[in-house]
Enzyme design. Sequence first.
Site, mmCIF file in Angstrom:
data_model
loop_
_atom_site.group_PDB
_atom_site.id
_atom_site.type_symbol
_atom_site.label_atom_id
_atom_site.label_comp_id
_atom_site.label_asym_id
_atom_site.label_seq_id
_atom_site.Cartn_x
_atom_site.Cartn_y
_atom_site.Cartn_z
ATOM 1 N N ASP A 1 0.908 -1.322 -0.108
ATOM 2 C CA ASP A 1 0.129 0.059 0.059
ATOM 3 C C ASP A 1 0.917 1.177 -0.028
ATOM 4 O OD1 ASP A 1 -1.823 -2.211 0.557
ATOM 5 O OD2 ASP A 1 -3.012 -0.872 1.737
ATOM 6 N N LYS B 1 -6.373 3.337 -3.636
ATOM 7 C CA LYS B 1 -6.961 3.298 -2.483
ATOM 8 C C LYS B 1 -7.416 4.608 -1.990
ATOM 9 C CE LYS B 1 -5.137 1.973 2.366
ATOM 10 N NZ LYS B 1 -4.213 1.254 2.977
ATOM 11 N N LYS C 1 -9.856 0.172 -3.180
ATOM 12 C CA LYS C 1 -9.587 -0.174 -1.511
ATOM 13 C C LYS C 1 -10.307 0.773 -0.781
ATOM 14 C CE LYS C 1 -6.630 -1.571 2.196
ATOM 15 N NZ LYS C 1 -5.282 -2.155 2.634
#
Length: 217
Positions: A89, A153, A182
């Site tokens: 991430d 994300k 996400k």
Amino acid sequence: MEIHQYIDHTVLRPDCSRSDVQKICAEAVQHRFKAVCIPPYFVRDARQWLENSPVRLSTVIGFPFGYSTTPAKVEEMKRAFDDGAHEFDVVINNCAVKDGAWAYVKNDIDTMTRAAHLRGSIVKVILETSLLQEAEIDRLCAICAELGCDFVKTSTGFHSDVATPEMIRYLRSKLPSNVRIKASGGIRTLLQAEELVRAGADRIGTSSGTVIVGAVN
């Protein structure tokens, strides 16, 4: 809806301990979560705690502000991969976005994406949507689509922002189907998680995974 298979069970507090990480790894195995998301410092240990389980091991890069240099982020990724991480991430450089340095922003995302893909890993690009203007989000989505990022994300969760179905739907409208989404930030209930999935989220980043799945039973 098998909500457990959407959850990245997360602990990223700056004061989290080895026992905290071991606990979420055990919970992830027990509840069959998709992944855990933990600080790079604990990845080597977590690899052992998740051994022989299908739970993916994710860590954060350039977290939480993203303004470290691109080479520093790549070195962080290399070490995390060697320690056992499957997914990254990665935080974009929002300072560069606000500075209008789009060539730098694109190179930063491209370099991290290539570094992950060369190792057969997944990259989730964190936009920090609450800090961005709509035009900036649009341009970042276009860059992520062009570069073949695996996920976009919504946030790090460190700016008190809450993931909303409206933002998920907006991102979905700007991204091709091969770029997944996400949702992250303030997701604490089953209702929230289900609404986000229905809006188009493919993963749910949360530290409340056990609470969410507990509400199913």
